[in-house]
Design a protein around this motif. Sequence first.
Motif, PDB file in Angstrom:
ATOM      1  N   ALA A 214      46.547  29.749  31.395  1.00  0.00           N
ATOM      2  CA  ALA A 214      46.610  30.066  32.830  1.00  0.00           C
ATOM      3  C   ALA A 214      46.338  31.553  33.068  1.00  0.00           C
ATOM      4  O   ALA A 214      45.646  31.921  34.027  1.00  0.00           O
ATOM      5  CB  ALA A 214      47.989  29.683  33.377  1.00  0.00           C
ATOM      6  N   GLU A 215      46.854  32.406  32.193  1.00  0.00           N
ATOM      7  CA  GLU A 215      46.631  33.839  32.375  1.00  0.00           C
ATOM      8  C   GLU A 215      45.218  34.252  31.971  1.00  0.00           C
ATOM      9  O   GLU A 215      44.644  35.182  32.544  1.00  0.00           O
ATOM     10  CB  GLU A 215      47.680  34.650  31.594  1.00  0.00           C
ATOM     11  CG  GLU A 215      48.972  34.837  32.354  1.00  0.00           C
ATOM     12  CD  GLU A 215      48.773  35.615  33.666  1.00  0.00           C
ATOM     13  OE1 GLU A 215      48.603  34.961  34.711  1.00  0.00           O
ATOM     14  OE2 GLU A 215      48.789  36.859  33.636  1.00  0.00           O
ATOM     15  N   THR A 216      44.647  33.560  30.972  1.00  0.00           N
ATOM     16  CA  THR A 216      43.257  33.856  30.581  1.00  0.00           C
ATOM     17  C   THR A 216      42.327  33.653  31.782  1.00  0.00           C
ATOM     18  O   THR A 216      41.388  34.428  31.998  1.00  0.00           O
ATOM     19  CB  THR A 216      42.842  32.945  29.404  1.00  0.00           C
ATOM     20  OG1 THR A 216      43.643  33.299  28.285  1.00  0.00           O
ATOM     21  CG2 THR A 216      41.376  33.103  29.047  1.00  0.00           C
TER      22      THR A 216
ATOM     23  N   GLY B  36      57.738  46.486  38.152  1.00  0.00           N
ATOM     24  CA  GLY B  36      57.493  46.375  39.589  1.00  0.00           C
ATOM     25  C   GLY B  36      56.407  45.375  39.930  1.00  0.00           C
ATOM     26  O   GLY B  36      55.618  45.589  40.851  1.00  0.00           O
ATOM     27  N   ARG B  37      56.355  44.275  39.183  1.00  0.00           N
ATOM     28  CA  ARG B  37      55.371  43.229  39.499  1.00  0.00           C
ATOM     29  C   ARG B  37      56.082  41.917  39.822  1.00  0.00           C
ATOM     30  O   ARG B  37      57.273  41.760  39.537  1.00  0.00           O
ATOM     31  CB  ARG B  37      54.431  43.018  38.302  1.00  0.00           C
ATOM     32  CG  ARG B  37      53.618  44.267  38.011  1.00  0.00           C
ATOM     33  CD  ARG B  37      52.472  43.959  37.098  1.00  0.00           C
ATOM     34  NE  ARG B  37      51.818  45.179  36.663  1.00  0.00           N
ATOM     35  CZ  ARG B  37      50.734  45.190  35.904  1.00  0.00           C
ATOM     36  NH1 ARG B  37      50.206  44.064  35.494  1.00  0.00           N
ATOM     37  NH2 ARG B  37      50.186  46.332  35.544  1.00  0.00           N
ATOM     38  N   VAL B  38      55.326  40.974  40.365  1.00  0.00           N
ATOM     39  CA  VAL B  38      55.871  39.643  40.641  1.00  0.00           C
ATOM     40  C   VAL B  38      55.077  38.615  39.848  1.00  0.00           C
ATOM     41  O   VAL B  38      53.903  38.850  39.558  1.00  0.00           O
ATOM     42  CB  VAL B  38      55.807  39.321  42.159  1.00  0.00           C
ATOM     43  CG1 VAL B  38      56.815  40.149  42.920  1.00  0.00           C
ATOM     44  CG2 VAL B  38      54.395  39.469  42.733  1.00  0.00           C
ATOM     45  N   PRO B  39      55.701  37.478  39.476  1.00  0.00           N
ATOM     46  CA  PRO B  39      57.028  37.040  39.895  1.00  0.00           C
ATOM     47  C   PRO B  39      58.139  37.658  39.057  1.00  0.00           C
ATOM     48  O   PRO B  39      57.906  38.148  37.953  1.00  0.00           O
ATOM     49  CB  PRO B  39      56.975  35.530  39.629  1.00  0.00           C
ATOM     50  CG  PRO B  39      56.072  35.395  38.432  1.00  0.00           C
ATOM     51  CD  PRO B  39      55.020  36.454  38.629  1.00  0.00           C
TER      52      PRO B  39
ATOM     53  N   ALA C 172      50.048  36.235  45.424  1.00  0.00           N
ATOM     54  CA  ALA C 172      50.217  36.689  44.032  1.00  0.00           C
ATOM     55  C   ALA C 172      50.557  35.529  43.099  1.00  0.00           C
ATOM     56  O   ALA C 172      50.815  34.402  43.530  1.00  0.00           O
ATOM     57  CB  ALA C 172      51.311  37.744  43.974  1.00  0.00           C
ATOM     58  N   ARG C 173      50.561  35.842  41.793  1.00  0.00           N
ATOM     59  CA  ARG C 173      50.859  34.839  40.775  1.00  0.00           C
ATOM     60  C   ARG C 173      52.246  34.214  40.929  1.00  0.00           C
ATOM     61  O   ARG C 173      52.527  33.181  40.316  1.00  0.00           O
ATOM     62  CB  ARG C 173      50.830  35.495  39.395  1.00  0.00           C
ATOM     63  CG  ARG C 173      49.468  35.773  38.808  1.00  0.00           C
ATOM     64  CD  ARG C 173      49.755  36.476  37.515  1.00  0.00           C
ATOM     65  NE  ARG C 173      48.623  36.900  36.740  1.00  0.00           N
ATOM     66  CZ  ARG C 173      47.984  38.042  36.951  1.00  0.00           C
ATOM     67  NH1 ARG C 173      48.298  38.814  37.951  1.00  0.00           N
ATOM     68  NH2 ARG C 173      46.999  38.386  36.147  1.00  0.00           N
ATOM     69  N   SER C 174      53.092  34.849  41.682  1.00  0.00           N
ATOM     70  CA  SER C 174      54.432  34.288  41.889  1.00  0.00           C
ATOM     71  C   SER C 174      54.355  32.920  42.588  1.00  0.00           C
ATOM     72  O   SER C 174      55.342  32.192  42.604  1.00  0.00           O
ATOM     73  CB  SER C 174      55.292  35.263  42.684  1.00  0.00           C
ATOM     74  OG  SER C 174      54.560  35.810  43.757  1.00  0.00           O
TER      75      SER C 174
ATOM     76  N   LEU D 238      56.207  47.303  46.041  1.00  0.00           N
ATOM     77  CA  LEU D 238      56.684  46.805  44.744  1.00  0.00           C
ATOM     78  C   LEU D 238      57.358  47.875  43.887  1.00  0.00           C
ATOM     79  O   LEU D 238      58.007  47.554  42.899  1.00  0.00           O
ATOM     80  CB  LEU D 238      55.509  46.208  43.961  1.00  0.00           C
ATOM     81  CG  LEU D 238      55.000  44.865  44.492  1.00  0.00           C
ATOM     82  CD1 LEU D 238      53.658  44.498  43.868  1.00  0.00           C
ATOM     83  CD2 LEU D 238      56.017  43.770  44.214  1.00  0.00           C
ATOM     84  N   ARG D 239      57.164  49.140  44.240  1.00  0.00           N
ATOM     85  CA  ARG D 239      57.701  50.213  43.374  1.00  0.00           C
ATOM     86  C   ARG D 239      58.927  50.888  43.988  1.00  0.00           C
ATOM     87  O   ARG D 239      59.181  52.058  43.762  1.00  0.00           O
ATOM     88  CB  ARG D 239      56.625  51.269  43.087  1.00  0.00           C
ATOM     89  CG  ARG D 239      55.354  50.748  42.429  1.00  0.00           C
ATOM     90  CD  ARG D 239      55.609  50.142  41.038  1.00  0.00           C
ATOM     91  NE  ARG D 239      54.342  49.937  40.354  1.00  0.00           N
ATOM     92  CZ  ARG D 239      53.599  48.827  40.450  1.00  0.00           C
ATOM     93  NH1 ARG D 239      54.015  47.798  41.185  1.00  0.00           N
ATOM     94  NH2 ARG D 239      52.442  48.737  39.812  1.00  0.00           N
ATOM     95  N   THR D 240      59.684  50.131  44.761  1.00  0.00           N
ATOM     96  CA  THR D 240      60.909  50.704  45.334  1.00  0.00           C
ATOM     97  C   THR D 240      61.971  50.791  44.226  1.00  0.00           C
ATOM     98  O   THR D 240      61.981  49.959  43.306  1.00  0.00           O
ATOM     99  CB  THR D 240      61.465  49.826  46.465  1.00  0.00           C
ATOM    100  OG1 THR D 240      61.779  48.540  45.908  1.00  0.00           O
ATOM    101  CG2 THR D 240      60.447  49.647  47.590  1.00  0.00           C
TER     102      THR D 240
ATOM    103  N   PHE E 272      60.956  38.157  33.972  1.00  0.00           N
ATOM    104  CA  PHE E 272      59.622  38.300  34.546  1.00  0.00           C
ATOM    105  C   PHE E 272      58.615  37.657  33.602  1.00  0.00           C
ATOM    106  O   PHE E 272      58.983  37.221  32.526  1.00  0.00           O
ATOM    107  CB  PHE E 272      59.276  39.766  34.863  1.00  0.00           C
ATOM    108  CG  PHE E 272      59.552  40.763  33.777  1.00  0.00           C
ATOM    109  CD1 PHE E 272      60.708  41.513  33.778  1.00  0.00           C
ATOM    110  CD2 PHE E 272      58.639  40.966  32.754  1.00  0.00           C
ATOM    111  CE1 PHE E 272      60.969  42.454  32.775  1.00  0.00           C
ATOM    112  CE2 PHE E 272      58.870  41.912  31.761  1.00  0.00           C
ATOM    113  CZ  PHE E 272      60.051  42.651  31.767  1.00  0.00           C
ATOM    114  N   GLU E 273      57.352  37.577  34.003  1.00  0.00           N
ATOM    115  CA  GLU E 273      56.236  36.856  33.355  1.00  0.00           C
ATOM    116  C   GLU E 273      56.271  35.387  33.793  1.00  0.00           C
ATOM    117  O   GLU E 273      57.178  34.617  33.427  1.00  0.00           O
ATOM    118  CB  GLU E 273      56.243  36.946  31.825  1.00  0.00           C
ATOM    119  CG  GLU E 273      55.767  38.288  31.285  1.00  0.00           C
ATOM    120  CD  GLU E 273      54.309  38.608  31.634  1.00  0.00           C
ATOM    121  OE1 GLU E 273      53.468  37.685  31.718  1.00  0.00           O
ATOM    122  OE2 GLU E 273      54.001  39.796  31.834  1.00  0.00           O
ATOM    123  N   SER E 274      55.232  35.008  34.539  1.00  0.00           N
ATOM    124  CA  SER E 274      55.214  33.662  35.124  1.00  0.00           C
ATOM    125  C   SER E 274      55.242  32.561  34.057  1.00  0.00           C
ATOM    126  O   SER E 274      55.832  31.495  34.279  1.00  0.00           O
ATOM    127  CB  SER E 274      54.010  33.491  36.045  1.00  0.00           C
ATOM    128  OG  SER E 274      52.801  33.673  35.341  1.00  0.00           O
ATOM    129  N   GLY E 275      54.612  32.804  32.891  1.00  0.00           N
ATOM    130  CA  GLY E 275      54.617  31.780  31.841  1.00  0.00           C
ATOM    131  C   GLY E 275      56.014  31.578  31.279  1.00  0.00           C
ATOM    132  O   GLY E 275      56.465  30.445  31.052  1.00  0.00           O
TER     133      GLY E 275
END
Length: 215
Positions: free
Chosen positions: A100-102, A50-53, A10-12, A38-40, A63-66
């Motif tokens: 990077a996200e584009t 419920g997402r990473v990183p 993943a992006r993390s 991820l949805r615990t 949260f949000e890798s950027g």
Amino acid sequence: MRKLYHCDGARSMRSLWLLHELGLEFELVTLPFSMAGLRTPDYLAVSPLGRVPCLVDGDLTLFESGAIAQYLCETYDDGRLHRAPGHPERPAWLQWLHYAETVAVHGASLVQQQVFVPPEQRSPVVVKLEARRLHKALEVVDGVLARHDYLLPSGFSAVDVAVGYSAHLARQLVGPSGLPAVDAWYARLAARPAFQRAAAHAPVKTMQEIMPGVI
Ligand SMILES: N[C@@H](CCC(=O)N[C@@H](CS)C(=O)NCC(=O)O)C(=O)O
């Protein structure tokens, strides 16, 4: 206490790689890359989508890798990996951090075809379209890298980590880009010890393995 929530593939990996580049100590929490994993309730209490990183640094949760990259650089970097406000390369640094996200959204769409969509619902049309759009986004990177070895003229920085992860994902999904400057830059990035430590936690299956012959 510093903690990174992560899924293999993943992006993390971006945050993981950057933490290693910065030489920071942290605990790595690897969650299964699935809805169930991820949805615990426990993880949703940390990261509400419920997402990473997701990074926890003392009292801060982010949260949000950027945003994580910008926060880590502005808090812990000495100027090697980021360009502070007022630096002539600051606008370009911000541009690539977000670009990077584009690039990655097309890779993410291909991953969804293999991780979240049941085999009978996978679409060869979506795969072809997203692979094409991914390539176009990397062509822009190639144009810049034809002029200097890293995205910024002054050399390696956190934006090479950010966009480099997107290129890493693309490579795993659709193979080498065939763009000479991108492929040479990727080889330089992949030789970095911090990349190698992070990449050990990022295996994904290629689209060729999932849908042979489509790309
Ligand atoms: N723009 C976000 C994207 C976060 C994101 O979507 N992460 C993916 C992994 S690459 C995820 O957690 N997916 C699980 C899901 O969508 O349920 C970032 O850069 O951090």
